[in-house]
Design a protein around this motif. Structure first.
Motif, PDB file in Angstrom:
ATOM      1  N   ILE B  42       0.869  -1.185   0.000  1.00 25.99           N
ATOM      2  CA  ILE B  42       0.000   0.000   0.000  1.00 25.99           C
ATOM      3  C   ILE B  42       0.901   1.229   0.000  1.00 25.99           C
ATOM      4  CG2 ILE B  42      -1.933   1.204   1.060  1.00 25.99           C
ATOM      5  CD1 ILE B  42      -2.471  -1.229   2.798  1.00 25.99           C
ATOM      6  N   GLY B  43       0.603   2.170  -0.893  1.00 20.32           N
ATOM      7  CA  GLY B  43       1.405   3.387  -0.972  1.00 20.32           C
ATOM      8  C   GLY B  43       0.649   4.598  -0.466  1.00 20.32           C
ATOM      9  N   ALA B  44       1.390   5.526   0.136  1.00 21.85           N
ATOM     10  CA  ALA B  44       0.856   6.851   0.434  1.00 21.85           C
ATOM     11  C   ALA B  44       1.599   7.800  -0.502  1.00 21.85           C
ATOM     12  CB  ALA B  44       1.099   7.230   1.893  1.00 21.85           C
ATOM     13  N   ILE B  45       0.862   8.442  -1.383  1.00 15.17           N
ATOM     14  CA  ILE B  45       1.485   9.162  -2.483  1.00 15.17           C
ATOM     15  C   ILE B  45       1.486  10.662  -2.205  1.00 15.17           C
ATOM     16  CG2 ILE B  45       1.459   9.494  -4.994  1.00 15.17           C
ATOM     17  CD1 ILE B  45       1.765   6.530  -4.050  1.00 15.17           C
ATOM     18  N   GLY B  46       2.625  11.292  -2.403  1.00 17.56           N
ATOM     19  CA  GLY B  46       2.771  12.726  -2.155  1.00 17.56           C
ATOM     20  C   GLY B  46       2.077  13.569  -3.203  1.00 17.56           C
ATOM     21  N   PHE B  57      -0.499   3.435 -11.760  1.00 16.49           N
ATOM     22  CA  PHE B  57       0.272   2.502 -10.955  1.00 16.49           C
ATOM     23  C   PHE B  57      -0.710   1.599 -10.206  1.00 16.49           C
ATOM     24  CE2 PHE B  57       3.376   1.457  -7.513  1.00 16.49           C
ATOM     25  CZ  PHE B  57       4.474   1.138  -8.312  1.00 16.49           C
ATOM     26  N   ASP B  58      -0.771   0.340 -10.605  1.00 16.05           N
ATOM     27  CA  ASP B  58      -1.831  -0.535 -10.102  1.00 16.05           C
ATOM     28  C   ASP B  58      -1.466  -1.215  -8.788  1.00 16.05           C
ATOM     29  OD1 ASP B  58      -2.957   0.247 -12.433  1.00 16.05           O
ATOM     30  OD2 ASP B  58      -3.400  -1.755 -13.189  1.00 16.05           O
ATOM     31  N   ILE B  59      -1.294  -0.392  -7.782  1.00 11.77           N
ATOM     32  CA  ILE B  59      -1.003  -0.861  -6.426  1.00 11.77           C
ATOM     33  C   ILE B  59      -1.952  -0.094  -5.510  1.00 11.77           C
ATOM     34  CG2 ILE B  59       0.722  -0.773  -4.546  1.00 11.77           C
ATOM     35  CD1 ILE B  59       1.525  -2.829  -6.628  1.00 11.77           C
ATOM     36  N   ASP B  60      -2.462  -0.742  -4.474  1.00 15.32           N
ATOM     37  CA  ASP B  60      -3.332  -0.034  -3.523  1.00 15.32           C
ATOM     38  C   ASP B  60      -2.642   1.241  -3.043  1.00 15.32           C
ATOM     39  OD1 ASP B  60      -5.267  -1.953  -3.675  1.00 15.32           O
ATOM     40  OD2 ASP B  60      -5.226  -2.514  -1.549  1.00 15.32           O
ATOM     41  N   CYS B  61      -3.374   2.341  -3.002  1.00 10.18           N
ATOM     42  CA  CYS B  61      -2.720   3.581  -2.560  1.00 10.18           C
ATOM     43  C   CYS B  61      -3.701   4.605  -2.020  1.00 10.18           C
ATOM     44  CB  CYS B  61      -1.896   4.195  -3.680  1.00 10.18           C
ATOM     45  SG  CYS B  61      -2.896   4.990  -4.937  1.00 10.18           S
ATOM     46  N   VAL B  62      -3.146   5.567  -1.323  1.00  8.43           N
ATOM     47  CA  VAL B  62      -3.885   6.712  -0.805  1.00  8.43           C
ATOM     48  C   VAL B  62      -3.175   7.975  -1.282  1.00  8.43           C
ATOM     49  CG1 VAL B  62      -4.672   7.947   1.260  1.00  8.43           C
ATOM     50  CG2 VAL B  62      -4.480   5.448   1.313  1.00  8.43           C
ATOM     51  N   GLN B  63      -3.929   8.911  -1.812  1.00  4.83           N
ATOM     52  CA  GLN B  63      -3.349  10.208  -2.143  1.00  4.83           C
ATOM     53  C   GLN B  63      -3.277  11.028  -0.855  1.00  4.83           C
ATOM     54  OE1 GLN B  63      -2.159  11.956  -5.136  1.00  4.83           O
ATOM     55  NE2 GLN B  63      -1.479  13.064  -3.304  1.00  4.83           N
ATOM     56  N   ALA B  64      -2.064  11.278  -0.383  1.00  3.67           N
ATOM     57  CA  ALA B  64      -1.897  11.986   0.888  1.00  3.67           C
ATOM     58  C   ALA B  64      -2.023  13.492   0.700  1.00  3.67           C
ATOM     59  CB  ALA B  64      -0.522  11.663   1.470  1.00  3.67           C
ATOM     60  N   PRO B  65      -2.339  14.227   1.775  1.00  2.00           N
ATOM     61  CA  PRO B  65      -2.218  15.684   1.712  1.00  2.00           C
ATOM     62  C   PRO B  65      -0.747  16.067   1.494  1.00  2.00           C
ATOM     63  CG  PRO B  65      -3.499  15.007   3.647  1.00  2.00           C
ATOM     64  CD  PRO B  65      -2.872  13.772   3.066  1.00  2.00           C
ATOM     65  N   HIS B  66      -0.539  17.260   0.971  1.00  2.00           N
ATOM     66  CA  HIS B  66       0.813  17.695   0.621  1.00  2.00           C
ATOM     67  C   HIS B  66       1.738  17.659   1.849  1.00  2.00           C
ATOM     68  CE1 HIS B  66       3.943  19.453  -1.635  1.00  2.00           C
ATOM     69  NE2 HIS B  66       3.701  20.735  -1.408  1.00  2.00           N
ATOM     70  N   GLY B  67       2.763  16.862   1.750  1.00  2.00           N
ATOM     71  CA  GLY B  67       3.749  16.776   2.830  1.00  2.00           C
ATOM     72  C   GLY B  67       3.469  15.706   3.860  1.00  2.00           C
ATOM     73  N   ARG B  68       2.267  15.125   3.824  1.00  2.00           N
ATOM     74  CA  ARG B  68       1.877  14.233   4.930  1.00  2.00           C
ATOM     75  C   ARG B  68       1.944  12.751   4.563  1.00  2.00           C
ATOM     76  NH1 ARG B  68       2.564  19.015   6.516  1.00  2.00           N
ATOM     77  NH2 ARG B  68       0.899  20.456   6.074  1.00  2.00           N
ATOM     78  N   ALA B  69       2.596  12.418   3.462  1.00  2.86           N
ATOM     79  CA  ALA B  69       2.568  11.016   3.016  1.00  2.86           C
ATOM     80  C   ALA B  69       3.130  10.080   4.083  1.00  2.86           C
ATOM     81  CB  ALA B  69       3.340  10.867   1.705  1.00  2.86           C
ATOM     82  N   ALA B  70       4.185  10.523   4.773  1.00  2.00           N
ATOM     83  CA  ALA B  70       4.758   9.649   5.802  1.00  2.00           C
ATOM     84  C   ALA B  70       3.741   9.399   6.916  1.00  2.00           C
ATOM     85  CB  ALA B  70       6.029  10.266   6.371  1.00  2.00           C
TER      86      ALA B  70
ATOM     87  N   LYS C 204      -7.060  -0.818  -5.341  1.00  2.00           N
ATOM     88  CA  LYS C 204      -7.953   0.274  -4.945  1.00  2.00           C
ATOM     89  C   LYS C 204      -7.111   1.511  -4.678  1.00  2.00           C
ATOM     90  CE  LYS C 204     -10.158  -2.062  -1.478  1.00  2.00           C
ATOM     91  NZ  LYS C 204     -10.214  -3.501  -1.702  1.00  2.00           N
ATOM     92  N   ARG C 205      -7.651   2.660  -4.960  1.00  3.93           N
ATOM     93  CA  ARG C 205      -6.940   3.892  -4.624  1.00  3.93           C
ATOM     94  C   ARG C 205      -7.906   4.861  -3.956  1.00  3.93           C
ATOM     95  NH1 ARG C 205      -6.099   4.733 -10.997  1.00  3.93           N
ATOM     96  NH2 ARG C 205      -8.303   4.696 -11.482  1.00  3.93           N
ATOM     97  N   HIS C 206      -7.391   5.573  -2.950  1.00  3.91           N
ATOM     98  CA  HIS C 206      -8.200   6.592  -2.273  1.00  3.91           C
ATOM     99  C   HIS C 206      -7.636   7.966  -2.571  1.00  3.91           C
ATOM    100  CE1 HIS C 206     -10.856   3.886  -0.332  1.00  3.91           C
ATOM    101  NE2 HIS C 206      -9.881   3.234   0.269  1.00  3.91           N
ATOM    102  N   THR C 207      -8.430   8.718  -3.308  1.00  4.74           N
ATOM    103  CA  THR C 207      -8.075  10.089  -3.637  1.00  4.74           C
ATOM    104  C   THR C 207      -9.407  10.786  -3.868  1.00  4.74           C
ATOM    105  OG1 THR C 207      -6.770  11.459  -5.153  1.00  4.74           O
ATOM    106  CG2 THR C 207      -7.806   9.513  -6.105  1.00  4.74           C
ATOM    107  N   SER C 208      -9.411  12.026  -4.325  1.00  4.02           N
ATOM    108  CA  SER C 208     -10.693  12.693  -4.553  1.00  4.02           C
ATOM    109  C   SER C 208     -11.544  11.862  -5.499  1.00  4.02           C
ATOM    110  CB  SER C 208     -10.468  14.073  -5.173  1.00  4.02           C
ATOM    111  OG  SER C 208      -9.902  14.944  -4.235  1.00  4.02           O
ATOM    112  N   VAL C 209     -12.758  11.546  -5.075  1.00  8.02           N
ATOM    113  CA  VAL C 209     -13.599  10.702  -5.927  1.00  8.02           C
ATOM    114  C   VAL C 209     -13.969  11.426  -7.216  1.00  8.02           C
ATOM    115  CG1 VAL C 209     -14.524   9.327  -4.015  1.00  8.02           C
ATOM    116  CG2 VAL C 209     -15.737  11.399  -4.751  1.00  8.02           C
ATOM    117  N   MET C 210     -13.837  12.742  -7.232  1.00  5.68           N
ATOM    118  CA  MET C 210     -14.214  13.495  -8.438  1.00  5.68           C
ATOM    119  C   MET C 210     -13.362  13.125  -9.653  1.00  5.68           C
ATOM    120  SD  MET C 210     -12.762  17.310  -7.602  1.00  5.68           S
ATOM    121  CE  MET C 210     -12.084  17.839  -9.175  1.00  5.68           C
ATOM    122  N   TYR C 211     -12.147  12.596  -9.403  1.00  4.77           N
ATOM    123  CA  TYR C 211     -11.280  12.256 -10.537  1.00  4.77           C
ATOM    124  C   TYR C 211     -11.857  11.128 -11.382  1.00  4.77           C
ATOM    125  CZ  TYR C 211      -7.665  14.783  -7.871  1.00  4.77           C
ATOM    126  OH  TYR C 211      -6.953  15.704  -7.168  1.00  4.77           O
ATOM    127  N   TYR C 212     -12.644  10.296 -10.743  1.00  7.01           N
ATOM    128  CA  TYR C 212     -13.080   9.087 -11.441  1.00  7.01           C
ATOM    129  C   TYR C 212     -14.600   9.041 -11.579  1.00  7.01           C
ATOM    130  CZ  TYR C 212      -8.282   8.169 -10.305  1.00  7.01           C
ATOM    131  OH  TYR C 212      -6.920   8.290 -10.202  1.00  7.01           O
TER     132      TYR C 212
END
Lengths: 184, 244, 349
Positions: B42-46, B57-70, C204-212
């Motif tokens: 699982i990735g936390a993406i900056g 990138f087909d891996i489970d991930c979360v888009q983190a807030p800016h700077g907070r990925a860690a 699965k990815r968690h980001t703003s749902v508006m993108y998708y």
């Protein structure tokens, strides 16, 4: 309905005294709220709590007209005595006896600090004060208060024996310094 | 020899031509898949150019807030200790706005892997100065070149992290095939350290940004090897059991 | 059996009993009992407690935990609540559930630590950026704190949206007997959104749902319209025949209820609407009421809730404000204001 304020220096156990009364009230099936002073409020020389005990639903937890004031230092008397209802009860440490008091209130006095020190339990002064309160008959009786105190210390995983002993001495050695005015 | 694309790199990336992020994404995917970790990663993406990653990138991930990925990675890892959890961040994200989160994840020796792509600039927003911008480097907010007297010297995060009890610390470069292979080994070692329960692992990758450096892709690679590495030497700096 | 607990402790224990197993937060008065309680309690139930380096980091950790399928929460007060807004916006945009408590103290900037209700706008109208709302519950007792906390976790998952518990220093610092909820289980693997690695399936990815999403604008509007229609909560007391209806939440509602009872005892027809959900605002509570006046009572100097009262009642009657701030009004102050307003209203007719 009793509106109570417990007040003293930080470390004199007045917040705990309030908690013991709150627990006693809860055991007796009454509605109760307890709210402490904290932070900058406490810098004026008093750590105090407001306690409301009632058979009915309690509104504001803040006490404006005091039925019972338990005061362990002069600052507390100065600050809260004006808020006592006419005919209300002031419980004081005997060290404060020399102060001047309103004539329209009851005063119960006990040498709480001295009793606690002689008992080898200097932190038990608050229990002595509760003994004096029980002796006054203004709120809870001797057995009820003792039960609340034991339940309180049990809930903290602490032994209550030394404090119960201070409570009993406070009950027995309390004296009525000023009676209720005739019209109350 | 046929080059097989990792399954996780399912589509063309959205990065600029010659950008190092595409290489970083690829070797990360290879490391995860070769070690079978892709199924439990699982990735936390900056935020910044990194935030283009979830699209391709087909891996489970979360888009983190800016700077907070860690910090997001910490939340994931503490809840899912058996997952391979990583943060993927650029220099603005990890070292400017997110320096506190970067440092504290390391100080607590959290069992996460931080992948830090250093291209010396805020790429997504148009090439402004980053903490890693070289002295004298012209950017859109240092038009006369970075003046260390006014902005401080380039931040070498490895120097700071070296003093902490963490599990793994390395800096690689994406500026040539041998270097890319080495960077990939660093990544594998970082995830191995995480899986072994040793604690925090951090891999920096020197990465080209031809668009904002105003260079051709091949000149950008040469620039890393000839110039950038003088400020940011590569190698493994910590490899051990952390403070376990 | 009832326990004697502080509002803050009831919040923490109720969360544990609702299946919350992740807390990350930062100390701030008058909220710190939550951290102190959970630092001890979370390990007992195998949960995670982290004292984070800041509120910014704390809410981001909650974001990660929520993405992993866990029931997760944080809590703070005024200045720290401002820092939580960044993460709350992200969590809302990703449609993940979480619970956040703001224990209101008074003032902007550093302010002070005594009780206040000056974060209403921030909580109810979003301190964070973008098009989202958080569902906001305002407890007025220690018991309600426990009950609403349990409800908050369920509602957050039902609506896939952050839920705010908007407490204040009085409700949080106050102790009262509380009947705690039964222990419930939450399976973090169960939610459809739970990340645990893609396994042999699709990632699965968690980001703003508006993108998708093709029709995001209509979607997000419909989401919150549904919440506004279905999730209003309030308590109405003696409003039917009231000449004046008080409107107050949290600590102010307790003072107002006392004032209402006292005024009723003197023959004044006074009622009270106590909003429990502040978003959605309980506009239905005002249906069919036709008093001479509404009186919005709150501990903010600028009257943050008063305009919501005006909107909710459609200005069918004058809406007055009774405002606090650095000063804590008492029951008799409210009664005096009631007298003034009714006197003026009678005079005018």
């Amino acid at each position: 309905m009793s509106d109570v304020v417990c007040s003293g220096f930080g470390g004199q156990g007045m917040l705990t005294a309030g908690l013991i009364l709150a627990r006693t009230a809860m055991i007796l099936g009454k509605n109760v709220t307890w709210i402490p002073s904290y932070g900058s409020e406490m810098r004026g020389g008093t750590a105090n709590c407001n306690l409301k005990i009632s058979d009915f639903k309690i509104g504001s937890p803040f006490v404006t007209d005091i039925d019972i004031l338990i005061a362990m230092n002069a600052q507390s008397v100065d600050k809260f005595m004006p808020m006592l209802r006419r005919g209300g009860l002031l419980v004081i440490d005997a060290a404060l006896c020399g102060a001047s008091f309103r004539g329209d209130i009851r005063i119960e006095s006990v040498d709480a600090t001295g009793i606690a020190e002689r008992s080898g339990n200097p932190r038990g002064a608050n229990a002595c004060m509760l003994g004096a309160l029980a002796a006054s008959g203004a709120l809870f009786g001797r057995d009820e208060t003792r039960g609340g105190m034991t339940a309180f210390f049990d809930s903290k995983g602490k032994d209550s024996a030394k404090n119960v002993s201070c409570f009993e001495k406070g009950f027995e050695l309390a004296r009525n310094l000023q009676g209720a005015p005739a019209w109350t | 020899m046929a080059m097989l694309r990792p399954r996780a790199c399912s589509a063309e990336t959205k990065y600029c031509p010659g950008c190092g992020h595409g290489i970083a994404n690829r070797i990360l995917a290879e490391v995860l898949e070769e070690s079978g970790r892709d199924k439990r990663a699982i990735g936390a993406i900056g935020v910044g150019c990194s935030s283009l990653m979830p699209d391709t990138f087909d891996i489970d991930c979360v888009q983190a807030p800016h700077g907070r990925a860690a910090a997001v990675a910490v939340g994931l890892k503490r809840c899912r200790p058996d997952c391979a959890v990583f943060a993927y961040q650029g220099d603005g994200d990890a070292l400017a706005i997110g320096l506190s989160e970067t440092m504290w994840a390391a100080i607590r020796n959290e069992r996460i892997t931080v992948i830090f792509v250093n291209n010396g600039t805020f790429g997504m927003t148009g090439g402004q100065m980053a903490p890693t911008t070289l002295e004298g480097q012209k950017t859109s907010t240092t038009p006369m070149g970075r003046d260390a007297g006014a902005t401080g010297r380039p931040l070498d995060i490895i120097k700071i992290l070296r003093g902490l009890d963490i599990a793994y610390l390395a800096r690689g470069s994406l500026s040539g095939s041998a270097d890319i292979a080495t960077a990939k080994k660093y990544l594998m070692s970082a995830f191995d350290a995480q899986d072994a329960g040793y604690g925090y692992s951090f891999v920096e990758m020197l990465s080209p940004c031809p668009t904002n450096w105003g260079m051709s892709p091949s000149d950008a690679m040469k620039h890393i090897n000839g110039v950038v590495r003088q400020t940011y030497p590569t190698g493994e700096f910590l490899r051990g059991g952390g403070n376990e | 059996m009832k326990e004697l607990m502080k509002g803050n402790e009831a919040f923490a224990e109720a969360a544990i009993r609702a299946g919350c197993r992740f807390f990350a937060g930062y100390p701030i008065t008058p909220q710190s009992e939550v951290l102190e309680y959970l630092s001890r309690r979370m390990p007992e139930v195998g949960g995670v407690f982290i004292q984070s380096e800041s509120e910014l980091a704390g809410i981001s950790m909650v974001y990660g935990a929520a993405a992993a399928g866990f029931r997760a929460m944080t809590s703070s007060s005024g200045p720290g609540y401002s820092l939580l807004q960044e993460g709350i916006s992200y969590i809302a945009s990703a449609e993940l559930p979480c619970v956040v408590m703001d224990v209101m103290r008074y003032g902007s900037g550093l302010g002070d630590i005594f009780t206040g209700q000056s974060d209403y706008w921030q909580a109810v109208y979003n301190g964070g950026h973008g098009d989202y709302r958080t569902i906001v519950y305002a407890p007025s007792s220690v018991q309600e704190m426990a009950d609403l906390t349990v409800m908050a976790f369920g509602k957050a998952e039902e609506r896939r949206n952050p839920v705010t518990i908007l407490s204040d220093a009085s409700i949080s610092q106050m102790m009262a007997p509380v009947e705690l909820p039964a222990m419930a289980c939450h399976d973090p693997d169960a939610p459809a959104w739970a990340l645990k690695g893609k396994g042999n399936g699709h990632f699965k990815r968690h980001t703003s749902v508006m993108y998708y999403m093709n029709e995001y604008d209509g979607y997000v509007r419909a989401k919150y319209e549904k919440i506004e229609k279905e999730d209003q909560r309030w308590e109405s007391l003696e409003t039917e025949d009231a000449e004046i209806v008080l409107v107050a939440y949290g600590i102010s509602s307790r003072i107002c209820e006392e004032a209402m009872r006292s005024a009723r005892a003197q023959g004044r027809r006074v009622g009270l609407i106590r909003p429990i959900s502040l978003y959605p605002y309980p506009v239905n509570a005002f249906d069919g009421l036709a008093p001479r006046a509404f009186l919005s009572v709150e501990m903010s100097a600028l009257g943050q809730m008063a305009r919501d009262v005006a909107l909710a009642c459609g200005m069918r009657a004058p809406v007055y404000s009774m405002l606090g701030g650095t000063r804590l009004y008492s029951c008799s102050d409210v009664e005096a204001r009631i007298g003034e307003i009714l006197g003026a209203a009678h005079g005018a007719f």
